[in-house]
Design a protein around this motif. Structure first.
Motif, PDB file in Angstrom:
ATOM      1  N   ASP A 155      -9.556  29.121   1.361  1.00  0.00           N
ATOM      2  CA  ASP A 155      -8.965  30.064   2.310  1.00  0.00           C
ATOM      3  C   ASP A 155      -8.800  29.348   3.641  1.00  0.00           C
ATOM      4  O   ASP A 155      -9.772  28.940   4.266  1.00  0.00           O
ATOM      5  N   GLY A 156      -7.559  29.186   4.069  1.00  0.00           N
ATOM      6  CA  GLY A 156      -7.280  28.454   5.300  1.00  0.00           C
ATOM      7  C   GLY A 156      -7.339  29.285   6.558  1.00  0.00           C
ATOM      8  O   GLY A 156      -7.020  28.786   7.647  1.00  0.00           O
ATOM      9  N   HIS A 157      -7.737  30.545   6.455  1.00  0.00           N
ATOM     10  CA  HIS A 157      -7.824  31.409   7.641  1.00  0.00           C
ATOM     11  C   HIS A 157      -9.074  31.075   8.462  1.00  0.00           C
ATOM     12  O   HIS A 157     -10.117  30.727   7.915  1.00  0.00           O
ATOM     13  N   LEU A 158      -8.948  31.196   9.763  1.00  0.00           N
ATOM     14  CA  LEU A 158     -10.086  31.015  10.660  1.00  0.00           C
ATOM     15  C   LEU A 158     -10.644  32.368  11.047  1.00  0.00           C
ATOM     16  O   LEU A 158      -9.911  33.332  11.241  1.00  0.00           O
ATOM     17  N   SER A 159     -11.949  32.431  11.179  1.00  0.00           N
ATOM     18  CA  SER A 159     -12.620  33.655  11.599  1.00  0.00           C
ATOM     19  C   SER A 159     -13.196  33.444  12.993  1.00  0.00           C
ATOM     20  O   SER A 159     -13.955  32.496  13.224  1.00  0.00           O
ATOM     21  N   PHE A 160     -12.832  34.327  13.921  1.00  0.00           N
ATOM     22  CA  PHE A 160     -13.289  34.206  15.309  1.00  0.00           C
ATOM     23  C   PHE A 160     -14.379  35.228  15.605  1.00  0.00           C
ATOM     24  O   PHE A 160     -14.211  36.419  15.303  1.00  0.00           O
ATOM     25  N   PRO A 161     -15.505  34.792  16.185  1.00  0.00           N
ATOM     26  CA  PRO A 161     -16.565  35.734  16.565  1.00  0.00           C
ATOM     27  C   PRO A 161     -16.036  36.802  17.522  1.00  0.00           C
ATOM     28  O   PRO A 161     -15.241  36.494  18.422  1.00  0.00           O
TER      29      PRO A 161
END
Length: 359
Positions: A155-161
């Motif tokens: 999964d190439g999506h980034l997760s931001f806090p």
């Protein structure tokens, strides 16, 4: 290994059913790695002293550091030994993520070991050339990034806090991003490792936070409830994190001020790369900027110092970089700098945990 040998016997001995639980094995890994360091630490230090494998101190550093010359170094070898043995002992060996993390950790450890060897042989603080070090780091991180990219569940999506609705997809560029994270984290921890216990303390905090996040990321129900990326198989990464926590705590027993041993580049480069790889696998890459804020601060201080020095023709922002030396130059004692940086790391760790609910 214990999982494969003992869990199948739970049908005959119900008590062995505990080996199915990641939480039990993570605790077991933490305690095992800690005990290995305590049991082997003194003998390892004596072996280093016997072979005259001692610390080389830079001539332009704080005067208080000159007394550290000759203190046994390359203690990271012991950390790597404890982490590797413990992980293989407690983890599900069929999990590919753990093998990737171990591979990256040992690769960067080998780079650091050669760098330490060069320093000791030449008896100066300049070991492996910067270009050589970066080349081998990028090569190792590239292989790991490609393995992650070609994983069926990639999964190439980034997760931001704190920002649950912002998840950009990097696609093929994720490999380059992975290289940046691993190499950056490795060198950031390396820059932080300048005082007794300074890098070890934040490593314990960061590894502990990622232990929890790894477990949650591998649990479909909890990941959905907390709105964090679900990564099948990531739960086993918690066991590696537990081993890193235990090994770091055990090493801190000997590395606390006044240090009996230093980890050397073999330890700092490998531990930083391990944390970066864990962050990538459990899809909490950006969280590393928070929980590993002490490492980020140290790296940024060097970048700012060097950039400002070149732009202004010799002027400096800090009295000395990395950042911890600035406070030493201002008159802070070494233990005060270290403990205050530990406090900052704990606060940042708690902030990272708060992102689980503040989304």
């Amino acid at each position: 290994m214990l999982y494969h040998f003992l869990y199948p016997l739970h049908a005959y001995f119900s008590a062995l059913n505990v080996f199915r639980y990641i939480t039990f094995r993570a605790i077991g890994a933490t305690l095992t790695a800690f005990l290995i360091l305590l049991l082997v630490g003194n003998r390892f230090i004596k072996a280093l002293q016997k072979n005259q494998i001692g610390q080389v101190v830079r001539d332009d550093g704080p005067a208080s550091h000159f007394s550290k010359r000759g203190v046994p170094t390359m203690g990271g070898v012991l950390i790597l030994f404890a982490v590797t043995v413990t992980t293989l002992l407690w983890v599900d060996l069929a999990n590919s993520f753990v093998w990737i993390i171990l591979g990256v950790t040992l690769w960067f450890g080998a780079i650091g070991a050669y760098d330490d060897y060069c320093k000791i042989k030449k008896q100066n603080s300049k070991g492996l050339s910067a270009r050589g070090k970066i080349f081998w780091q990028i090569l190792g991180a590239s292989i790991a990034g490609l393995l992650i990219y070609f994983d069926p569940n990639f999964d190439g999506h980034l997760s931001f806090p704190f920002l649950k609705n912002i998840q950009p997809d990097l696609g093929t560029y994720y490999v380059l991003f992975a290289i940046l994270v691993v190499v950056g984290a490795s060198n950031a921890v390396n820059l932080t490792d300048g005082l007794d216990g300074l890098a070890t303390g934040p490593t314990v905090v960061t590894s502990s936070v990622y232990l929890l996040f790894s477990y949650l990321a591998g649990h479909a129900g909890l990941a959905a409830y907390l709105q964090i990326p679900y990564v099948p198989g990531a739960g086993e990464v918690a066991i590696f994190c537990g081993a890193l926590v235990g090994a770091s705590l055990g090493f801190l027993w000997f590395n606390a001020y006044p240090a009996q041993i230093f980890m050397g580049d073999v330890g700092s480069l490998s531990m930083g790369a391990a944390l970066g790889m864990v962050a990538i696998i459990i899809k909490q890459e950006m969280l590393l900027c928070i929980v590993g804020g002490v490492f980020v601060m140290e790296a940024v201080s060097v970048i700012l110092q060097v950039g400002f020095f070149k732009m202004t023709g010799g002027k400096r922002i800090f009295l000395m970089a990395p950042f911890h030396h600035h406070f030493e130059k201002k008159g802070w004692t070494e233990p005060k700098v270290v403990v205050r940086f530990w406090i900052i790391s704990i606060v940042l760790g708690l902030t990272a945990l708060a992102t689980l609910k503040l989304r």
